[in-house]
Motif scaffolding. Structure first.
Motif, PDB file in Angstrom:
ATOM      1  N   HIS A 143       0.707  -1.177   0.046  1.00  0.00           N
ATOM      2  CA  HIS A 143      -0.020   0.057   0.061  1.00  0.00           C
ATOM      3  C   HIS A 143       0.776   1.211  -0.082  1.00  0.00           C
ATOM      4  O   HIS A 143       2.320   1.341   0.078  1.00  0.00           O
ATOM      5  CB  HIS A 143      -0.811  -0.134   1.173  1.00  0.00           C
ATOM      6  CG  HIS A 143      -0.253  -0.252   2.520  1.00  0.00           C
ATOM      7  ND1 HIS A 143      -0.427  -1.205   3.153  1.00  0.00           N
ATOM      8  CD2 HIS A 143       0.347   1.025   3.121  1.00  0.00           C
ATOM      9  CE1 HIS A 143       0.467  -1.177   4.611  1.00  0.00           C
ATOM     10  NE2 HIS A 143       0.563   0.011   4.414  1.00  0.00           N
ATOM     11  N   SER A 147      -0.383   5.734   3.901  1.00  0.00           N
ATOM     12  CA  SER A 147      -1.452   5.061   4.528  1.00  0.00           C
ATOM     13  C   SER A 147      -1.302   4.256   5.569  1.00  0.00           C
ATOM     14  O   SER A 147      -2.227   4.119   6.225  1.00  0.00           O
ATOM     15  CB  SER A 147      -1.878   4.077   3.180  1.00  0.00           C
ATOM     16  OG  SER A 147      -2.511   4.608   2.132  1.00  0.00           O
ATOM     17  N   ALA A 152      -2.739  -0.667   6.454  1.00  0.00           N
ATOM     18  CA  ALA A 152      -3.226   0.863   5.745  1.00  0.00           C
ATOM     19  C   ALA A 152      -4.557   1.238   6.437  1.00  0.00           C
ATOM     20  O   ALA A 152      -5.705   0.641   6.655  1.00  0.00           O
ATOM     21  CB  ALA A 152      -3.610   0.181   4.301  1.00  0.00           C
ATOM     22  N   ASN A 154      -4.979   5.236   6.094  1.00  0.00           N
ATOM     23  CA  ASN A 154      -5.360   6.254   5.742  1.00  0.00           C
ATOM     24  C   ASN A 154      -5.459   6.196   4.179  1.00  0.00           C
ATOM     25  O   ASN A 154      -4.528   5.520   3.557  1.00  0.00           O
ATOM     26  CB  ASN A 154      -4.301   7.497   6.058  1.00  0.00           C
ATOM     27  CG  ASN A 154      -4.315   7.631   7.575  1.00  0.00           C
ATOM     28  OD1 ASN A 154      -5.219   7.569   8.310  1.00  0.00           O
ATOM     29  ND2 ASN A 154      -3.283   6.983   8.017  1.00  0.00           N
ATOM     30  N   PHE A 155      -6.369   6.799   3.454  1.00  0.00           N
ATOM     31  CA  PHE A 155      -6.579   6.552   1.965  1.00  0.00           C
ATOM     32  C   PHE A 155      -6.998   7.949   1.511  1.00  0.00           C
ATOM     33  O   PHE A 155      -7.631   8.850   2.031  1.00  0.00           O
ATOM     34  CB  PHE A 155      -7.734   5.662   1.823  1.00  0.00           C
ATOM     35  CG  PHE A 155      -7.361   4.543   2.445  1.00  0.00           C
ATOM     36  CD1 PHE A 155      -6.624   3.590   1.681  1.00  0.00           C
ATOM     37  CD2 PHE A 155      -8.205   4.164   3.644  1.00  0.00           C
ATOM     38  CE1 PHE A 155      -6.444   2.316   2.157  1.00  0.00           C
ATOM     39  CE2 PHE A 155      -7.838   2.934   4.131  1.00  0.00           C
ATOM     40  CZ  PHE A 155      -7.175   2.033   3.420  1.00  0.00           C
ATOM     41  N   MET A 163      -0.714   8.151  -0.663  1.00  0.00           N
ATOM     42  CA  MET A 163      -1.455   7.209  -0.032  1.00  0.00           C
ATOM     43  C   MET A 163      -2.230   6.376  -1.245  1.00  0.00           C
ATOM     44  O   MET A 163      -2.466   6.621  -2.121  1.00  0.00           O
ATOM     45  CB  MET A 163      -2.646   7.800   0.809  1.00  0.00           C
ATOM     46  CG  MET A 163      -2.308   8.684   1.722  1.00  0.00           C
ATOM     47  SD  MET A 163      -3.724   9.387   2.756  1.00  0.00           S
ATOM     48  CE  MET A 163      -2.608  10.721   3.822  1.00  0.00           C
ATOM     49  N   SER A 164      -2.805   5.155  -0.766  1.00  0.00           N
ATOM     50  CA  SER A 164      -3.708   4.371  -1.551  1.00  0.00           C
ATOM     51  C   SER A 164      -4.813   4.860  -1.578  1.00  0.00           C
ATOM     52  O   SER A 164      -5.368   5.545  -0.809  1.00  0.00           O
ATOM     53  CB  SER A 164      -3.765   2.797  -1.127  1.00  0.00           C
ATOM     54  OG  SER A 164      -2.586   2.376  -0.923  1.00  0.00           O
ATOM     55  N   SER A 165      -5.733   4.515  -2.774  1.00  0.00           N
ATOM     56  CA  SER A 165      -7.004   5.117  -3.003  1.00  0.00           C
ATOM     57  C   SER A 165      -7.939   3.869  -3.165  1.00  0.00           C
ATOM     58  O   SER A 165      -7.816   3.302  -3.810  1.00  0.00           O
ATOM     59  CB  SER A 165      -7.211   5.779  -4.185  1.00  0.00           C
ATOM     60  OG  SER A 165      -6.308   6.967  -4.218  1.00  0.00           O
ATOM     61  N   GLY A 225       1.665   4.857  -3.546  1.00  0.00           N
ATOM     62  CA  GLY A 225       0.084   4.989  -3.837  1.00  0.00           C
ATOM     63  C   GLY A 225      -0.214   3.832  -4.595  1.00  0.00           C
ATOM     64  O   GLY A 225      -1.497   3.542  -4.606  1.00  0.00           O
TER      65      GLY A 225
END
Length: 275
Positions: A143, A147, A152, A154-155, A163-165, A225
């Motif tokens: 991730h 994040s 993980a 936080n997005f 950050m990952s979405s 991300g």
């Protein structure tokens, strides 16, 4: 003999309910598909019992059929033993069927699920072949750096957030970039991942996604991300899922919502596919 724990008792009850459902629902579903509307109860039959006989509504039958089909698919794929929870699978399948209805997916019957509710030390990516009901890949995935550490939490959809979405994606074409062979991802959940192409959030391989890295650092490395893949599998995964397949990225964010989680659309699509 040891008394079963509360958790064990709950699991036994759930399994018992599922077994009962699997025995009853096929009959109900078949009845619904064969008979769109129940015929009125005759007066002579009505006198046979004080309590009127009520058939389930068509909507209830459709919902029961949908639930049965998804549970059967989940069982046939044998992904529960691999750690893919049913509630995550159900969301992923609902989105897949919605995207299929909109004509956003290609001919490949593949669904990729990433569950960032699981730690990076666990294999939390599945590529599912829905036609043959097989798991094509089950592997590690990283991730975004911001994040979280091993988990993980936080997005973001913002550029340079690292950050990952979350949400649903449709895979695009592949290209050779700074990480080598990579796959473009188009986010389709407005406000959650629609900046993915602009942010260059792609599938690619990374040497920090490996069991060796976990043994050394206690977690995977992290990307900017991107859902980064193991170097020994990324090319095969990219080739398999590229060009119009569904990717669902799940995570612990109660604010997440998606128009593609419309169960009514999913039910109608599945019924149409099975007619």
């Amino acid at each position: 003999m040891e008394k079963p724990s509360v958790t064990q008792r709950k699991r036994l009850k759930i399994r018992a309910r599922r077994m009962l459902t699997r025995r009853v629902l096929p009959f109900v579903a078949a009845l619904f598909l064969a008979t769109p509307m129940a015929s009125p109860v005759s007066k002579s039959m009505a006198h046979a019992s004080d309590a009127p006989t009520r058939m389930p509504s068509p909507d209830a039958m459709r919902a029961a059929f949908f639930d049965q089909q998804l549970h059967d698919m989940y069982r046939d794929l044998s992904v529960e033993q691999q750690g893919l929870r049913y509630e995550v699978f159900e969301k992923a399948m609902t989105g897949y069927l919605n995207l299929e209805k909109e004509g956003k997916l290609g001919d490949k019957k593949l669904l990729t699920v990433i569950d960032f509710d699981l730690p990076s030390t666990e294999k939390r990516l599945w590529v599912l072949d829905l036609a043959s009901k097989q798991v094509v890949f089950h592997t590690l995935v990283a991730h975004g750096h911001n994040s979280g550490e091993n988990m993980a939490t936080n997005f973001s959809n913002e550029n340079e957030s690292n950050m990952s979405s979350l949400g649903f994606y449709v895979t695009q074409g592949e290209y050779i970039g700074k990480h080598g062979r990579s796959l473009k991802l188009q986010g389709v959940d407005e406000g959650y991942n629609t900046n993915a192409l602009m942010r260059s959030v792609v599938m690619h391989g990374a040497d920090y996604v490996s069991e060796d890295f976990i043994r050394q650092y206690g977690r995977l490395g992290r990307s900017l991300g991107c859902p980064a893949l193991p170097m020994d599998q990324h090319a095969q995964i990219i080739e398999a899922v590229g060009n119009g397949t569904c990717l669902f990225l799940n995570g612990n964010d109660t604010s997440y919502s998606s128009k593609y989680l419309d169960q009514q659309v999913a039910m109608n699509t599945l019924l149409s596919n099975n007619s």
